[in-house]
Design a protein around this motif. Structure first.
Motif, PDB file in Angstrom:
ATOM      1  N   ILE A 176       1.983   2.527  -8.633  1.00  0.00           N
ATOM      2  CA  ILE A 176       0.719   1.928  -9.064  1.00  0.00           C
ATOM      3  C   ILE A 176       0.969   1.033 -10.270  1.00  0.00           C
ATOM      4  N   GLY A 177       0.494  -0.211 -10.152  1.00  0.00           N
ATOM      5  CA  GLY A 177       0.694  -1.183 -11.224  1.00  0.00           C
ATOM      6  C   GLY A 177      -0.565  -1.958 -11.523  1.00  0.00           C
ATOM      7  N   GLY A 178      -0.393  -3.252 -11.817  1.00  0.00           N
ATOM      8  CA  GLY A 178      -1.499  -4.097 -12.265  1.00  0.00           C
ATOM      9  C   GLY A 178      -2.671  -4.172 -11.321  1.00  0.00           C
ATOM     10  N   VAL A 179      -2.424  -4.018 -10.014  1.00  0.00           N
ATOM     11  CA  VAL A 179      -3.514  -4.116  -9.036  1.00  0.00           C
ATOM     12  C   VAL A 179      -4.625  -3.105  -9.333  1.00  0.00           C
ATOM     13  N   ALA A 180      -4.274  -1.967  -9.917  1.00  0.00           N
ATOM     14  CA  ALA A 180      -5.282  -0.940 -10.235  1.00  0.00           C
ATOM     15  C   ALA A 180      -6.291  -1.434 -11.264  1.00  0.00           C
ATOM     16  N   THR A 181      -5.922  -2.472 -12.011  1.00  0.00           N
ATOM     17  CA  THR A 181      -6.830  -3.002 -13.039  1.00  0.00           C
ATOM     18  C   THR A 181      -7.677  -4.171 -12.535  1.00  0.00           C
ATOM     19  N   PHE A 182      -7.396  -4.648 -11.310  1.00  0.00           N
ATOM     20  CA  PHE A 182      -8.118  -5.802 -10.778  1.00  0.00           C
ATOM     21  C   PHE A 182      -9.502  -5.384 -10.280  1.00  0.00           C
ATOM     22  N   LYS A 183     -10.480  -6.243 -10.505  1.00  0.00           N
ATOM     23  CA  LYS A 183     -11.843  -5.960 -10.048  1.00  0.00           C
ATOM     24  C   LYS A 183     -11.911  -5.842  -8.524  1.00  0.00           C
ATOM     25  N   ASN A 184     -11.087  -6.637  -7.832  1.00  0.00           N
ATOM     26  CA  ASN A 184     -11.080  -6.604  -6.361  1.00  0.00           C
ATOM     27  C   ASN A 184      -9.867  -5.857  -5.805  1.00  0.00           C
ATOM     28  N   GLY A 185      -9.216  -5.059  -6.653  1.00  0.00           N
ATOM     29  CA  GLY A 185      -8.006  -4.349  -6.224  1.00  0.00           C
ATOM     30  C   GLY A 185      -8.288  -3.183  -5.289  1.00  0.00           C
ATOM     31  N   ARG A 186      -9.490  -2.608  -5.417  1.00  0.00           N
ATOM     32  CA  ARG A 186     -10.028  -1.562  -4.524  1.00  0.00           C
ATOM     33  C   ARG A 186      -9.374  -0.183  -4.664  1.00  0.00           C
ATOM     34  N   ILE A 187      -8.081  -0.130  -4.997  1.00  0.00           N
ATOM     35  CA  ILE A 187      -7.459   1.201  -5.044  1.00  0.00           C
ATOM     36  C   ILE A 187      -8.059   2.067  -6.150  1.00  0.00           C
ATOM     37  N   ASP A 188      -8.631   1.448  -7.183  1.00  0.00           N
ATOM     38  CA  ASP A 188      -9.250   2.219  -8.262  1.00  0.00           C
ATOM     39  C   ASP A 188     -10.454   3.007  -7.765  1.00  0.00           C
ATOM     40  N   GLN A 189     -11.007   2.620  -6.600  1.00  0.00           N
ATOM     41  CA  GLN A 189     -12.197   3.278  -6.079  1.00  0.00           C
ATOM     42  C   GLN A 189     -11.904   4.641  -5.450  1.00  0.00           C
ATOM     43  N   PHE A 190     -10.642   4.878  -5.051  1.00  0.00           N
ATOM     44  CA  PHE A 190     -10.325   6.171  -4.431  1.00  0.00           C
ATOM     45  C   PHE A 190      -9.158   6.883  -5.093  1.00  0.00           C
ATOM     46  N   LEU A 191      -8.524   6.237  -6.072  1.00  0.00           N
ATOM     47  CA  LEU A 191      -7.288   6.791  -6.627  1.00  0.00           C
ATOM     48  C   LEU A 191      -7.479   8.186  -7.212  1.00  0.00           C
ATOM     49  N   ASN A 192      -8.656   8.447  -7.783  1.00  0.00           N
ATOM     50  CA  ASN A 192      -8.866   9.756  -8.407  1.00  0.00           C
ATOM     51  C   ASN A 192      -8.962  10.898  -7.399  1.00  0.00           C
ATOM     52  N   THR A 193      -8.982  10.558  -6.101  1.00  0.00           N
ATOM     53  CA  THR A 193      -8.943  11.610  -5.078  1.00  0.00           C
ATOM     54  C   THR A 193      -7.503  11.938  -4.674  1.00  0.00           C
ATOM     55  N   ILE A 194      -6.553  11.154  -5.182  1.00  0.00           N
ATOM     56  CA  ILE A 194      -5.121  11.400  -4.940  1.00  0.00           C
ATOM     57  C   ILE A 194      -4.565  12.154  -6.129  1.00  0.00           C
ATOM     58  N   ASP A 195      -3.956  13.300  -5.890  1.00  0.00           N
ATOM     59  CA  ASP A 195      -3.385  14.084  -6.977  1.00  0.00           C
ATOM     60  C   ASP A 195      -2.361  13.256  -7.755  1.00  0.00           C
ATOM     61  N   LEU A 196      -2.403  13.370  -9.085  1.00  0.00           N
ATOM     62  CA  LEU A 196      -1.480  12.618  -9.932  1.00  0.00           C
ATOM     63  C   LEU A 196      -0.009  12.907  -9.640  1.00  0.00           C
ATOM     64  N   LYS A 197       0.260  14.029  -9.006  1.00  0.00           N
ATOM     65  CA  LYS A 197       1.659  14.361  -8.696  1.00  0.00           C
ATOM     66  C   LYS A 197       2.266  13.376  -7.699  1.00  0.00           C
ATOM     67  N   HIS A 198       1.415  12.555  -7.064  1.00  0.00           N
ATOM     68  CA  HIS A 198       1.898  11.585  -6.077  1.00  0.00           C
ATOM     69  C   HIS A 198       2.029  10.173  -6.650  1.00  0.00           C
ATOM     70  N   ILE A 199       1.814  10.006  -7.967  1.00  0.00           N
ATOM     71  CA  ILE A 199       1.726   8.677  -8.567  1.00  0.00           C
ATOM     72  C   ILE A 199       2.901   8.407  -9.510  1.00  0.00           C
ATOM     73  N   VAL A 200       3.457   7.196  -9.418  1.00  0.00           N
ATOM     74  CA  VAL A 200       4.373   6.707 -10.452  1.00  0.00           C
ATOM     75  C   VAL A 200       3.860   5.346 -10.916  1.00  0.00           C
ATOM     76  N   LEU A 201       4.262   4.954 -12.124  1.00  0.00           N
ATOM     77  CA  LEU A 201       3.818   3.689 -12.702  1.00  0.00           C
ATOM     78  C   LEU A 201       4.866   2.607 -12.495  1.00  0.00           C
ATOM     79  N   GLU A 202       4.402   1.364 -12.403  1.00  0.00           N
ATOM     80  CA  GLU A 202       5.322   0.236 -12.271  1.00  0.00           C
ATOM     81  C   GLU A 202       4.628  -1.028 -12.740  1.00  0.00           C
ATOM     82  N   THR A 203       5.421  -2.059 -13.019  1.00  0.00           N
ATOM     83  CA  THR A 203       4.832  -3.365 -13.327  1.00  0.00           C
ATOM     84  C   THR A 203       5.114  -4.383 -12.230  1.00  0.00           C
TER      85      THR A 203
END
Length: 255
Positions: A176-203
């Motif tokens: 997960i990177g910059g797209v999560a901050t975009f207004k039209n990125g959409r992934i921010d709308q469901f990301l909190n239903t995905i356990d954080l154990k499945h997430i890594v950060l990137e640029t």
């Protein structure tokens, strides 16, 4: 607080004029672990120099990027194989399928993807998947090669919730990177239903800069904006986001 950028092209020509200062800016923001994906053999020397200059911070991958799968792809795959045999790397990547730039190379992209997945399994390494306009094609191959040796990161994940769960089912973390901050990125709308154990950060720097830098050159220090956004999405502290995602990266890269 330690922040891990699991995908950054620090050797890119975009940083030729200020690479040292750019890396120092990231270190000042507690971004102290940089995972460096390969593109093709033309960048190998630059990657090795990064590791030489910052041995405590740089973690190299080896692979052939799908947009570099051209007429000479067999020679490029030979280079990947030779480098993996010569020294240790932390992943095989970035590899995958890109149908945004060129659909005519699909067959050889698929061949190169499968070939490199098998190399990763041979060396017990994670794969770092590049997917652009190719979710169905990627999943078709992952289904074909799926076993307990398959694991890695679905880099720059931009899919929907169903595709997120499918990627995770193949033992992939979501990058997960910059797209999560975009207004039209959409992934921010469901990301909190995905356990954080499945997430890594990137640029994915120098690409995909987060807000408020969107449209400009991205750099690893900007990952703090992704941390801030995920802290908001998950309603936890920035320190917790950094801690969990760094641990996830350690689990994937086996450090």
């Amino acid at each position: 607080m330690i922040i891990t950028d699991t995908h950054t092209h620090l050797y890119s020509e975009a940083f030729d004029e200020d690479r040292t200062q750019m890396i120092e800016r990231a270190l000042l923001q507690n971004v102290s672990r940089f995972f460096i994906p390969a593109i093709d053999s033309s960048y190998t020397e630059s990657m090795l120099k990064l590791e030489l200059d910052y041995p405590e911070h740089m973690y190299l991958m080896m692979g052939l990027h799908p947009t570099s799968v051209k007429d000479n792809y067999k020679e490029e795959l030979q280079h990947v194989e030779e480098m993996l045999a010569k020294r240790s790397f932390y992943a095989v990547g970035e590899i995958g399928i890109d149908l945004y730039w060129d659909t005519s190379t699909l067959a050889i992209q698929q061949e190169a993807f499968i070939y490199q997945i098998n190399l990763a399994k041979q060396y017990g390494l994670p794969i770092i998947i590049h997917c652009r306009d190719a979710f169905d094609e990627i999943f078709e191959i992952l289904e074909e090669v799926n076993d307990d040796k398959l694991f890695g990161i679905f880099h720059c994940f931009t899919g929907n919730l169903e595709q997120a769960h499918k990627a995770i089912s193949y033992n992939m973390k979501l990058g997960i990177g910059g797209v999560a901050t975009f207004k039209n990125g959409r992934i921010d709308q469901f990301l909190n239903t995905i356990d954080l154990k499945h997430i890594v950060l990137e640029t994915d720097s120098p690409y995909l800069a987060p807000k408020p830098y969107r449209g400009k050159r991205n750099e690893s220090s900007y990952i703090i904006k992704v941390v801030e956004k995920l802290a908001e999405i998950y309603n936890v502290s920035e320190e917790k986001i950094a801690e969990i995602t760094t641990q996830n990266s350690k689990d994937i890269f086996r450090i």
